[in-house]
Structure formats: structure tokens, C-alpha cells
Design an enzyme around this catalytic site. Sequence first.
Site, PDB file in Angstrom:
ATOM      1  N   GLU A  13      44.014   5.701  10.509  1.00  0.00           N
ATOM      2  CA  GLU A  13      43.991   7.165  10.575  1.00  0.00           C
ATOM      3  C   GLU A  13      42.597   7.661  10.253  1.00  0.00           C
ATOM      4  OE1 GLU A  13      46.936   8.660   7.803  1.00  0.00           O
ATOM      5  OE2 GLU A  13      48.258   7.002   8.342  1.00  0.00           O
ATOM      6  N   LYS A  24      40.054   9.790   8.027  1.00  0.00           N
ATOM      7  CA  LYS A  24      40.025  10.199   6.627  1.00  0.00           C
ATOM      8  C   LYS A  24      39.465  11.617   6.586  1.00  0.00           C
ATOM      9  CE  LYS A  24      38.780   8.559   2.059  1.00  0.00           C
ATOM     10  NZ  LYS A  24      38.202   9.789   1.542  1.00  0.00           N
ATOM     11  N   ASP A  36      38.146  15.053   5.368  1.00  0.00           N
ATOM     12  CA  ASP A  36      37.333  15.387   4.203  1.00  0.00           C
ATOM     13  C   ASP A  36      37.707  16.784   3.723  1.00  0.00           C
ATOM     14  OD1 ASP A  36      35.496  15.173   2.254  1.00  0.00           O
ATOM     15  OD2 ASP A  36      33.740  15.219   3.556  1.00  0.00           O
ATOM     16  N   TYR A  58      49.965  13.373   6.110  1.00  0.00           N
ATOM     17  CA  TYR A  58      49.869  11.960   6.473  1.00  0.00           C
ATOM     18  C   TYR A  58      50.788  11.025   5.700  1.00  0.00           C
ATOM     19  CZ  TYR A  58      46.641  12.245   2.549  1.00  0.00           C
ATOM     20  OH  TYR A  58      46.085  12.505   1.334  1.00  0.00           O
ATOM     21  N   LYS A  82      34.550   3.904   5.017  1.00  0.00           N
ATOM     22  CA  LYS A  82      33.765   5.130   5.143  1.00  0.00           C
ATOM     23  C   LYS A  82      32.705   5.020   6.239  1.00  0.00           C
ATOM     24  CE  LYS A  82      33.445   7.584   1.526  1.00  0.00           C
ATOM     25  NZ  LYS A  82      34.014   8.751   0.843  1.00  0.00           N
ATOM     26  N   CYS A 112       2.066  30.550 -10.310  1.00  0.00           N
ATOM     27  CA  CYS A 112       3.173  31.011  -9.464  1.00  0.00           C
ATOM     28  C   CYS A 112       2.616  31.573  -8.158  1.00  0.00           C
ATOM     29  CB  CYS A 112       3.971  32.083 -10.202  1.00  0.00           C
ATOM     30  SG  CYS A 112       5.203  32.896  -9.167  1.00  0.00           S
ATOM     31  N   CYS A 133       3.350  35.664  -8.250  1.00  0.00           N
ATOM     32  CA  CYS A 133       2.751  36.609  -9.193  1.00  0.00           C
ATOM     33  C   CYS A 133       1.497  36.067  -9.862  1.00  0.00           C
ATOM     34  CB  CYS A 133       3.777  37.028 -10.243  1.00  0.00           C
ATOM     35  SG  CYS A 133       4.239  35.700 -11.365  1.00  0.00           S
ATOM     36  N   CYS A 142       8.138  29.649 -13.569  1.00  0.00           N
ATOM     37  CA  CYS A 142       7.258  30.800 -13.732  1.00  0.00           C
ATOM     38  C   CYS A 142       7.783  31.583 -14.937  1.00  0.00           C
ATOM     39  CB  CYS A 142       7.279  31.673 -12.473  1.00  0.00           C
ATOM     40  SG  CYS A 142       6.517  33.280 -12.724  1.00  0.00           S
ATOM     41  N   CYS A 169       8.154  38.688 -12.692  1.00  0.00           N
ATOM     42  CA  CYS A 169       7.812  38.103 -11.400  1.00  0.00           C
ATOM     43  C   CYS A 169       8.745  38.692 -10.331  1.00  0.00           C
ATOM     44  CB  CYS A 169       7.959  36.582 -11.450  1.00  0.00           C
ATOM     45  SG  CYS A 169       7.739  35.794  -9.845  1.00  0.00           S
TER      46      CYS A 169
HETATM   47  S1  IVH Z   1      46.306   7.885   2.251  1.00  0.00           S
HETATM   48  C1  IVH Z   1      48.097   5.676  -1.182  1.00  0.00           C
HETATM   49  N1  IVH Z   1      45.425   8.964   4.459  1.00  0.00           N
HETATM   50  O1  IVH Z   1      41.441  10.246   0.859  1.00  0.00           O
HETATM   51  C2  IVH Z   1      47.633   6.440  -0.030  1.00  0.00           C
HETATM   52  N2  IVH Z   1      44.369   9.574   2.412  1.00  0.00           N
HETATM   53  O2  IVH Z   1      40.639   8.081  -1.273  1.00  0.00           O
HETATM   54  C3  IVH Z   1      46.650   7.449  -0.389  1.00  0.00           C
HETATM   55  N3  IVH Z   1      42.580  11.224   2.663  1.00  0.00           N
HETATM   56  O3  IVH Z   1      43.147  11.191  -2.044  1.00  0.00           O
HETATM   57  C4  IVH Z   1      45.995   8.258   0.592  1.00  0.00           C
HETATM   58  N4  IVH Z   1      42.730  11.444   4.828  1.00  0.00           N
HETATM   59  O4  IVH Z   1      42.687  12.925  -0.296  1.00  0.00           O
HETATM   60  C5  IVH Z   1      45.284   8.889   3.120  1.00  0.00           C
HETATM   61  N5  IVH Z   1      44.733   9.864   6.481  1.00  0.00           N
HETATM   62  C6  IVH Z   1      44.623   9.799   5.155  1.00  0.00           C
HETATM   63  C7  IVH Z   1      43.668  10.545   4.454  1.00  0.00           C
HETATM   64  C8  IVH Z   1      43.562  10.397   3.081  1.00  0.00           C
HETATM   65  C9  IVH Z   1      42.107  11.849   3.736  1.00  0.00           C
HETATM   66  C10 IVH Z   1      42.071  11.405   1.305  1.00  0.00           C
HETATM   67  C11 IVH Z   1      43.111  11.726   0.289  1.00  0.00           C
HETATM   68  C12 IVH Z   1      43.056  10.656  -0.750  1.00  0.00           C
HETATM   69  C13 IVH Z   1      41.712  10.056  -0.511  1.00  0.00           C
HETATM   70  C14 IVH Z   1      41.804   8.580  -0.791  1.00  0.00           C
END
Ligand code: IVH
Length: 673
Positions: free
Chosen positions: A115, A117, A119, A231, A320, A414, A417, A432, A437
Amino acid sequence: MSRGVDPRAEIERLRTEIRHHDYLYYVLAQPEISDQEYDRLFRRLQDIEEAHPELVTPYSPTQRVAGQPLEGFQTVRHPFPLVSLQNTYSGEEVRDFHRRVVEGLEGRQPEYTCELKFDGVAVLLHYERGLFVLGATRGDGENGDDITQNLRTIRSLPLRIGGRGDDSVPGGRLFVRGEVIMEKEPFHAYNAEREAAGERPFANPRNSVAGSLKLLDPALVTTRPLRIFCYAYVPADGQPPDATQSGNLQTLTRLGFPTSPHWSKCRSLNEVLDYWRHWEKRRDDLPFEVDGVVVKVDCLQDHAVLGMTARAPRWAIAFKFSARQARTRLTKIDLQIGRTGALTPVAHLEPVELGGVTIRRATLHNEEEVARLDVREGDTVLLERGGDVIPKVVAVVSELRPKNARPFNMPAACPVCGTQLIKEEGEAVSRCPNEECPEQAKRQIEHFACRIAMDIEGLGAETVELLYEKGLLRDIGDVFSLKKSQIENLERFAEKSAQNLLEGIKKAKTRPLERLIFGLGIRFVGEGTARTLALRFESLAELSHATIDELQAVPEVGPRIARSIAEWFHSKRNRRIIEKLHAGGVQTKTERQRPKGEKFKGLTFVLTGALQQHTREQAEEMIIAQGGRVSSSVSKKTSFVLVGTNPGSKYDKAVELGIPILSEAEFLRRLGT
Ligand code: IVH
């Protein structure tokens, strides 16, 4: 409504229809009716509900923004720990993960669901018999804040599941994990709005989401472009034995939860790595920020077999993405002066595109950083941007340095001034010291007027600049003596906007003391400290006369902050500012008369769980007003732990350390209320 139609049935029909269209619009982004048609349905529902208030339920689409602003959030204990994931950054580490999984499964090759991740900010949603009853932030994984009211305003979040003609709604309790996000474009638009209003923009969508979810007034939250992706699906009565994560994602989607369609089932490690490579390349095509992918063993029974380490599941891992990089030429190093006089070197760059954003400037933080990078005007530099809008200069491409490039030297004076700069011992930042200023003064006025301080509408950066240049504003004290005749003839100021500004100023006269203290811009006094100070001192006058010792007795105020406050009030210029504030009719006292005493003098309290008769903030206020301190963690130094319902791990810790525990009733008894 025509005669004979049962209002109950009509309401139900309209709600089902609206829910269906909400789903099409907010989740699938595929509306089938026009906005007008939708509005008509909505208004019709509102009308009938108004005529039959007894039929209104909190789960009606008309009730997303219901409820009063809160004084603070209640703490909720999660039904199970919301663990996070182990982060990895290389294919090698993912290979190791796979090896450990296969070992754990005694040689069996697993399938994975990969999936994105997202942010954003992680939340847990609770449903009971299909109704959204509670939503909480992740917090420390064991306890979070109850942000139900705020989550209800997210239109793609179902208040009730099964409104789509689907009758297989889980009957009992259901928990859903999700991530609240803000898409990139609405985020930039929202940030631009903030800047125009003189507020500090958020560094990235994630911070903006976190800030929005922390708002106490749900009516404000509706104005923020929030979305959610779900998710994880956890029915309270356990999982069916053959369930899979991919199956759960499909179930969530079928039930009407917003899910991302970009997941993929992978049958081998290579497929996992391909998925990652694919999205690493294409992440900027997504309308929202992602910082990697999440790899999960698909079979849920295997999750049980693999189990957890102390902090993270053994069946999932975050892989990541690396920070985005770009090269460009640095044309100039400029110095920016902040409201406390701190000088920040700023790199001006030839515009370059980085992760979908055009970058023109980057902060270089301070002299030491400039020296460390040995960055010079004319250099080609390497920029990096994580989830943040603000990029960093991470290196100089030395081969491309022009022959005549000269090292950057901090000026002695500065640039605005001309005052000799100073650098305090142990500090990286030059300052400064001139209180007058012009640059500092302007930044101070902007800060004073910003939304989280005195919230003066119409007094953003541009207006401050104009009024300063015209000599009408020299410091924050001048704000309240501005006259209509002085401003209405200035360019950019029609009569109407002059009127608006004056009204904004008038309104600001009655802001609570804590906002005023924060607005003064005293070094090290942020919003939190300002609030604590306003609890301890009843007026600006009282605060201004406080000795260093008295200041240090305030929770969270150490010697550095105490000295900074005392110095601020000692300055002649600032004393004149205070006089001007008084003369301008600004309220400089707390509105409420609080009983004050010393019942808790020298005692440190920790709070856990939800109180019944007071909000957490009120309880904290009472403790501080009686000379006590509030701390966020239990240690041997804790005097009492005040325990409400659903207490968290702090309660266990208190028992373990033998710290006395107070119930709310006992606490109130000791207070004598
Ligand atoms: S699964 C045990 N799926 O990433 C399963 N987390 O470092 C836990 N996050 O705290 C999380 N997208 O805030 C999962 N598709 C995704 C995610 C996801 C973002 C975040 C979530 C979690 C952190 C994990």
C-alpha cells in the site's frame, strides 16, 4: 412535503440518497447530480428535520458540524495498542524483512499486500452497529485525543455505514484505522490564504492536518480541506480465519469507506520491490503526499503467527522513499531579520522544480550552517525536500564552483539599521540588538496581529509594511491609536478596507490575556507558556512586576524564559508599548476571577483518563491556580496522579511507583469545592 407522506420515511429516503451522493462526490469523485440538485435534496432534508426536530439524529448528513466548541480534548484509551511500523530505506533491508517472515512461517512463502504510506495523521475510528461513535488520534499509541467532532466534518468519512444498499454491515463494534490527509493543491491554496492573512504557513500538509485536527471548534475544521484514507479493518469480535489484508481493503471499500485504489497484491519479493520502484518514480503524480510504501503480509492468520516485537509488528514494514533532490544555482545569500532580531541567511535560487513545487528560496539556518556547507554565491547546490515545502541545501557541487566565488561572511552590522550585531555565548545565531530596528518592528507587529495572537483582521504583512513606511506604526502599541482619517487616503485603502481594519482592531481589544501575552513576542514565550502565565498572573501589570523567582515558580518556566520575560518588561520601549496598550483601551486583565491559593503549592500532578465534571484544561487551570504544577509523565517526583475514566498507562506507572492516586471527587474535595 405533500400531505400523507410519512416524514420519518421521507427523512430516511433523503438521508440515504444524500449519503449515496456524498459517497459518489467525496469518495469516488464521480458525482452523478449537479450541485444544485444536491443542494435541493439537502435543503429539503433540513426543512423536514426542522419541522420534526424529534427525528434528528447525530448521524444525519445535516449534522456533520454539530456541537459546541470544546474546551479541550478528552483522552481515550485505545482498544488495542496502535503500533507503528519499522522503517526501512533500502531494498536490502526489505530483503532481510522477507527473510525473517519466511523463517517465521517455517519456510512458507507469503503473499504481500503493498500500500501507499500516506503522509498524514493517523486516527482510529470506532463504529457501533454501523454508526460512527468515536474517533481518536493515535497519540502515544495507547491513548489518544477524542477528536470525534472534528472527524465528523470530513465529508468522505461515513457517519453511518451501509447507506449504499449494502446490508452486510458488521453488527457489533468495528474499528477502522486511517490516515487523515490534505491534498497538495488545497494545501497550497490554504497556505496562501494564511500568508495573505499574515499567518505563518504550514511547512507541509501533514502539519496542516495536525493543526486542523487540534482545533477546538468543529465549525473551523469544516473549512479545512481534509480527507481520509482507511487501511485497517478490525471487527471487535475477531477476524474470520481466512481473512486477508487485501480482503479487508475490499471490505472497507464495499462498506463505503474511502480507501486508496493504489494497493497491489504481490506474490514475491521482486513484485514488492517493483511496486516500490513504480511509486518512487510516480509519487509526484499523486494529488497527496506519500513518504513510502507499506508492505504487509496478506494472510491475517500469519500475522498472529509472526506476532510483534516490542514496538512493531513482524508482519509489516514501511519502505520509505528517499528525499527528493534537485540541483540549481544559488544566486545570492540574503539575510532575513526576525521579530527577535535573529538573522537568518537565506539562499536565493534559480527556480527549480522539486516534487511538484517550484523552489526559489531555501533557508540556510545560521552562519555555522553556511560555513559547514561552505556555500557561496554562484555555487551550484544540491537541494533536498522531504515532506516539507521548505527545502534544504544539503551540499555544494564543488566541481561547478565559479573561480571568483568568495566565502560568505556574516556582516558585522545589521543590513537594515546598521547596528553592530551581537552573538550570545553558546548560540549559533547573530542578532540585531536594536529594539527599534525597522525590520524587527514590522515582524513584531505582524506577529502581534496574526490569527493565533491578537487576530487583527486586515493587518497582514503588506498592510504592516505600508503603515510602517508611512510612519503610522512604529510598534505594536501604535496599532490602537490608528485613525480612520490617517489611513483611508493611503493607496490600497478604500474607505471600506479602512473601516474593516479599524473594526478588526476594535475587536482585538478584548482578546484573552494569554493571546495578548503571546502577541507581545517575548523571546521563548510561545502559545503554551503564554497560557500558563495568564493562568498564574491576572493582568499584564502583575506579570510585568513579577520577579525572576516568581516567574520561575510558574510551571514550565525555567531560568532562561524567566530572564527573557523580566528583560522584556524592563525595556523602556516595551514599557511605553504597555502604556500605549492601556491608553488604547486594550483589555490587559483576565476576564475571569479565579480563586487563587496555595493548596497545591509545590505539588506536581499528572492527569490521565477522562474527568466527568471538568475538562482537562479546567483541572489543569485549578491546579496551577493553587500553586501546583502539571506534568505529562509520571516519575518518582510526581505528587499525585489524577485519574478519570479509561485511564492510560500513566495509571499503571503510578501504581508501579506507588504514587498516590486521586479520583476526581477526592481532587475536588481537596480543593474545597
Ligand atoms: S499500517 C500495524 N498502512 O504509517 C499496522 N500505516 O509507521 C500499522 N501509515 O502510524 C500501520 N499509510 O500513520 C499502515 N497504508 C498504511 C499507512 C500507514 C500511512 C502511517 C500510519 C502509521 C505509520 C506507521
